[in-house]
Design a protein around this motif. Structure first.
Motif, short mmCIF file in Angstrom:
data_model
loop_
_atom_site.label_atom_id
_atom_site.label_comp_id
_atom_site.label_asym_id
_atom_site.label_seq_id
_atom_site.Cartn_x
_atom_site.Cartn_y
_atom_site.Cartn_z
N MET A 21 41.42 56.49 42.19
CA MET A 21 42.12 55.30 42.60
C MET A 21 41.80 54.20 41.61
O MET A 21 40.66 54.02 41.25
N ARG A 22 42.81 53.50 41.21
CA ARG A 22 42.60 52.42 40.25
C ARG A 22 43.58 51.31 40.52
O ARG A 22 44.77 51.54 40.71
N ASP A 23 43.06 50.08 40.53
CA ASP A 23 43.91 48.90 40.68
C ASP A 23 44.26 48.42 39.28
O ASP A 23 43.39 48.14 38.49
N THR A 24 45.54 48.35 38.99
CA THR A 24 45.98 47.81 37.71
C THR A 24 46.76 46.54 37.98
O THR A 24 47.96 46.47 37.78
N SER A 25 46.07 45.55 38.50
CA SER A 25 46.70 44.29 38.92
C SER A 25 47.25 43.53 37.73
O SER A 25 46.78 43.67 36.63
N GLY A 26 48.21 42.66 38.07
CA GLY A 26 48.81 41.93 36.98
C GLY A 26 49.24 40.51 37.23
O GLY A 26 50.25 40.13 36.73
N ALA A 27 48.53 39.71 37.96
CA ALA A 27 48.91 38.31 38.09
C ALA A 27 47.65 37.47 38.22
O ALA A 27 46.62 37.94 38.67
N ARG A 28 47.78 36.23 37.85
CA ARG A 28 46.65 35.32 37.91
C ARG A 28 46.61 34.56 39.22
O ARG A 28 47.62 34.44 39.91
N THR A 29 45.46 33.98 39.50
CA THR A 29 45.30 33.15 40.69
C THR A 29 46.35 32.06 40.69
O THR A 29 46.59 31.42 39.68
N THR A 40 37.20 54.64 49.35
CA THR A 40 37.63 53.55 50.25
C THR A 40 36.99 52.22 49.88
O THR A 40 37.66 51.18 49.90
N GLU A 41 35.70 52.22 49.55
CA GLU A 41 35.03 50.96 49.21
C GLU A 41 35.65 50.34 47.95
O GLU A 41 35.84 49.12 47.89
N GLU A 42 35.98 51.16 46.98
CA GLU A 42 36.63 50.66 45.77
C GLU A 42 38.02 50.11 46.10
O GLU A 42 38.43 49.06 45.57
N PHE A 43 38.76 50.80 46.97
CA PHE A 43 40.08 50.36 47.41
C PHE A 43 39.96 49.01 48.12
O PHE A 43 40.72 48.08 47.84
N GLY A 74 41.81 54.57 54.08
CA GLY A 74 42.64 53.68 53.27
C GLY A 74 43.68 52.97 54.10
O GLY A 74 43.96 51.78 53.88
N LEU A 75 44.25 53.67 55.06
CA LEU A 75 45.21 53.06 55.97
C LEU A 75 44.55 51.92 56.75
O LEU A 75 45.13 50.85 56.92
N ARG A 76 43.32 52.14 57.18
CA ARG A 76 42.57 51.10 57.89
C ARG A 76 42.43 49.85 57.02
O ARG A 76 42.56 48.72 57.50
N GLU A 77 42.19 50.04 55.73
CA GLU A 77 42.05 48.90 54.82
C GLU A 77 43.37 48.16 54.65
O GLU A 77 43.39 46.92 54.53
N LEU A 78 44.48 48.86 54.67
CA LEU A 78 45.79 48.20 54.60
C LEU A 78 46.05 47.38 55.85
O LEU A 78 46.59 46.27 55.78
N VAL A 79 45.66 47.90 57.01
CA VAL A 79 45.82 47.14 58.26
C VAL A 79 44.94 45.89 58.22
O VAL A 79 45.38 44.80 58.60
N ARG A 80 43.72 46.05 57.75
CA ARG A 80 42.82 44.89 57.63
C ARG A 80 43.43 43.84 56.70
O ARG A 80 43.43 42.64 57.01
N LEU A 81 44.00 44.28 55.57
CA LEU A 81 44.64 43.36 54.63
C LEU A 81 45.83 42.67 55.29
O LEU A 81 46.04 41.47 55.11
N HIS A 82 46.61 43.42 56.05
CA HIS A 82 47.75 42.84 56.76
C HIS A 82 47.31 41.68 57.65
O HIS A 82 47.92 40.61 57.65
N HIS A 83 46.22 41.87 58.39
CA HIS A 83 45.72 40.82 59.27
C HIS A 83 45.23 39.61 58.47
O HIS A 83 45.49 38.46 58.86
N ARG A 84 44.54 39.86 57.37
CA ARG A 84 44.08 38.75 56.52
C ARG A 84 45.25 37.96 55.97
O ARG A 84 45.23 36.72 55.94
#
Length: 112
Positions: A1-9, A27-30, A61-71
């Motif tokens: 798993m790798r995040d290849t993000s592309g935008a600034r703050t 999961t922790e890296e995700f 990983g699905l749990r982390e997406l749900v957590r992100l959704h709430h945030r």
């Protein structure tokens, strides 16, 4: 798993792309990558989580997406999750969404 993000703050859209697999071992890296993308996203901006290249999404990983959704909901950030139609990742998300409790829909005025 790798995040290849592309935008600034502060950008109107922050995009995080994930490849490979999200399972119990990653999961922790995700979570850290999702949190970093969220932290770069301004209120009322959009966070795009692109899972189209992802090959596997386990329950952790699905749990982390749900957590992100709430945030995102609490912070006023629009969250968009992209998946490849027909993929295993899309099926996992569809199955989970079908099993989540839903609020009853009210189309007209409520009557006591």
């Amino acid at each position: 798993m790798r995040d290849t993000s592309g935008a600034r703050t502060g950008s109107a859209v922050v995009r995080a792309v994930f490849r490979g697999a999200v399972d119990i071992s990653s999961t922790e890296e995700f979570r850290a990558a999702l949190d970093a993308a969220f932290d770069r996203t301004a209120p009322e901006a959009e966070l795009v989580v692109d899972l189209t290249p992802l090959e596997l999404l386990a329950a952790s990983g699905l749990r982390e997406l749900v957590r992100l959704h709430h945030r995102c909901a609490a912070a006023g950030v629009r969250l968009t999750v992209l998946v490849r139609p027909g993929s295993i990742v899309a099926r996992v998300i569809d199955i989970a969404a079908a099993r989540l409790p839903r609020q009853p829909r009210v189309d007209g005025p409520r009557h006591p």
